[in-house]
Design a protein around this motif. Structure first.
Motif, mmCIF file in Angstrom:
data_model
loop_
_atom_site.group_PDB
_atom_site.id
_atom_site.type_symbol
_atom_site.label_atom_id
_atom_site.label_comp_id
_atom_site.label_asym_id
_atom_site.label_seq_id
_atom_site.Cartn_x
_atom_site.Cartn_y
_atom_site.Cartn_z
ATOM 1 N N LEU A 181 11.260 7.762 -0.749
ATOM 2 C CA LEU A 181 11.226 7.403 0.671
ATOM 3 C C LEU A 181 12.561 7.631 1.377
ATOM 4 O O LEU A 181 12.603 7.799 2.590
ATOM 5 N N LYS A 182 13.661 7.641 0.626
ATOM 6 C CA LYS A 182 14.978 7.834 1.236
ATOM 7 C C LYS A 182 15.166 9.291 1.657
ATOM 8 O O LYS A 182 14.670 10.213 1.002
ATOM 9 N N SER A 183 15.920 9.481 2.733
ATOM 10 C CA SER A 183 16.278 10.820 3.183
ATOM 11 C C SER A 183 17.093 11.526 2.098
ATOM 12 O O SER A 183 17.694 10.880 1.239
ATOM 13 N N THR A 231 0.838 -1.200 0.000
ATOM 14 C CA THR A 231 0.000 0.000 0.000
ATOM 15 C C THR A 231 0.876 1.255 0.000
ATOM 16 O O THR A 231 0.593 2.223 -0.723
ATOM 17 N N LEU A 232 1.952 1.247 0.776
ATOM 18 C CA LEU A 232 2.887 2.366 0.794
ATOM 19 C C LEU A 232 3.484 2.583 -0.590
ATOM 20 O O LEU A 232 3.511 3.707 -1.095
ATOM 21 N N PHE A 233 3.954 1.519 -1.222
ATOM 22 C CA PHE A 233 4.549 1.635 -2.555
ATOM 23 C C PHE A 233 3.565 2.251 -3.541
ATOM 24 O O PHE A 233 3.914 3.129 -4.324
ATOM 25 N N THR A 234 2.320 1.784 -3.494
ATOM 26 C CA THR A 234 1.282 2.320 -4.387
ATOM 27 C C THR A 234 1.046 3.805 -4.114
ATOM 28 O O THR A 234 0.960 4.612 -5.046
ATOM 29 N N ALA A 235 0.974 4.168 -2.845
ATOM 30 C CA ALA A 235 0.690 5.561 -2.459
ATOM 31 C C ALA A 235 1.778 6.529 -2.910
ATOM 32 O O ALA A 235 1.500 7.708 -3.146
ATOM 33 N N VAL A 236 3.017 6.059 -3.037
ATOM 34 C CA VAL A 236 4.113 6.948 -3.416
ATOM 35 C C VAL A 236 4.509 6.819 -4.888
ATOM 36 O O VAL A 236 5.546 7.318 -5.297
ATOM 37 N N GLY A 237 3.684 6.138 -5.672
ATOM 38 C CA GLY A 237 3.926 6.082 -7.111
ATOM 39 C C GLY A 237 4.458 4.779 -7.651
ATOM 40 O O GLY A 237 4.832 4.688 -8.811
ATOM 41 N N GLY A 238 4.526 3.737 -6.819
ATOM 42 C CA GLY A 238 4.971 2.431 -7.280
ATOM 43 C C GLY A 238 6.329 2.046 -6.746
ATOM 44 O O GLY A 238 7.142 2.911 -6.388
ATOM 45 N N SER A 239 6.583 0.751 -6.690
ATOM 46 C CA SER A 239 7.841 0.263 -6.109
ATOM 47 C C SER A 239 9.058 0.660 -6.932
ATOM 48 O O SER A 239 10.160 0.774 -6.397
ATOM 49 N N SER A 240 8.885 0.914 -8.233
ATOM 50 C CA SER A 240 10.043 1.243 -9.073
ATOM 51 C C SER A 240 10.655 2.598 -8.741
ATOM 52 O O SER A 240 11.828 2.836 -9.029
ATOM 53 N N THR A 241 9.898 3.493 -8.121
ATOM 54 C CA THR A 241 10.429 4.802 -7.735
ATOM 55 C C THR A 241 10.332 5.056 -6.233
ATOM 56 O O THR A 241 10.759 6.104 -5.756
ATOM 57 N N ALA A 242 9.784 4.106 -5.491
ATOM 58 C CA ALA A 242 9.572 4.298 -4.047
ATOM 59 C C ALA A 242 10.873 4.546 -3.296
ATOM 60 O O ALA A 242 10.898 5.307 -2.333
ATOM 61 N N PHE A 264 7.902 12.379 0.702
ATOM 62 C CA PHE A 264 6.740 12.080 1.532
ATOM 63 C C PHE A 264 7.041 12.141 3.031
ATOM 64 O O PHE A 264 6.223 11.744 3.850
ATOM 65 N N GLY A 265 8.239 12.606 3.389
ATOM 66 C CA GLY A 265 8.593 12.739 4.801
ATOM 67 C C GLY A 265 8.894 11.420 5.495
ATOM 68 O O GLY A 265 8.940 11.364 6.720
ATOM 69 N N PHE A 266 9.118 10.362 4.745
ATOM 70 C CA PHE A 266 9.465 9.068 5.338
ATOM 71 C C PHE A 266 10.894 9.097 5.896
ATOM 72 O O PHE A 266 11.200 8.447 6.888
#
Length: 127
Positions: free
Chosen positions: A44-46, A29-40, A60-62
């Motif tokens: 998500l990284k600092s 669900t997280l991957f989908t919310a941020v545009g997919g696993s290919s760009t997550a 996304f402030g992760f």
């Protein structure tokens, strides 16, 4: 700098009341919310601290930091600065559980399997 690392057994107990360790479904669900696993991985990284300028945008402030892991084989810490692993609550088999991985050299994020006695970071999800 990177926070604490936990074995899977310990990770299942560290989330405070009203929070829980995410399942692999919640990672998806997280991957989908941020545009997919290919760009997550990128989003998500600092935005700093990753090896070889493998930083993310932290869109996304992760703010995932590259905490690496601790090996149960020898108790040493490995890959700090290069990758981050986060435990899920989902068990695969007796010795393995699912985790989320981010790597300095990759824009994607992945779900993988890890030996439960390795130590990774934890991100708790609000109930």
């Amino acid at each position: 700098k990177y926070g604490r690392l936990y074995t899977w057994a310990a990770a299942k107990t560290v989330c405070p009341s009203g929070w829980h360790l995410p399942s692999t479904t919640e990672f998806k669900t997280l991957f989908t919310a941020v545009g997919g696993s290919s760009t997550a991985g990128t989003v998500l990284k600092s935005s700093g601290g990753w090896y070889n300028d493998g930083n993310g945008t932290d869109a996304f402030g992760f703010s995932a930091l590259p905490s690496g892991n601790r090996s149960f084989y020898d108790g040493n810490f490995y890959y700090a600065g290069r990758y981050a692993g986060f435990w899920s609550s989902s068990e695969f088999m007796l010795g393995d559980a699912y985790s989320l991985y981010l790597n300095y050299a990759d824009a994607s994020a992945a779900r993988g399997l890890s030996v439960k006695n390795f130590a990774f970071a934890v991100r708790c999800v609000k109930d």
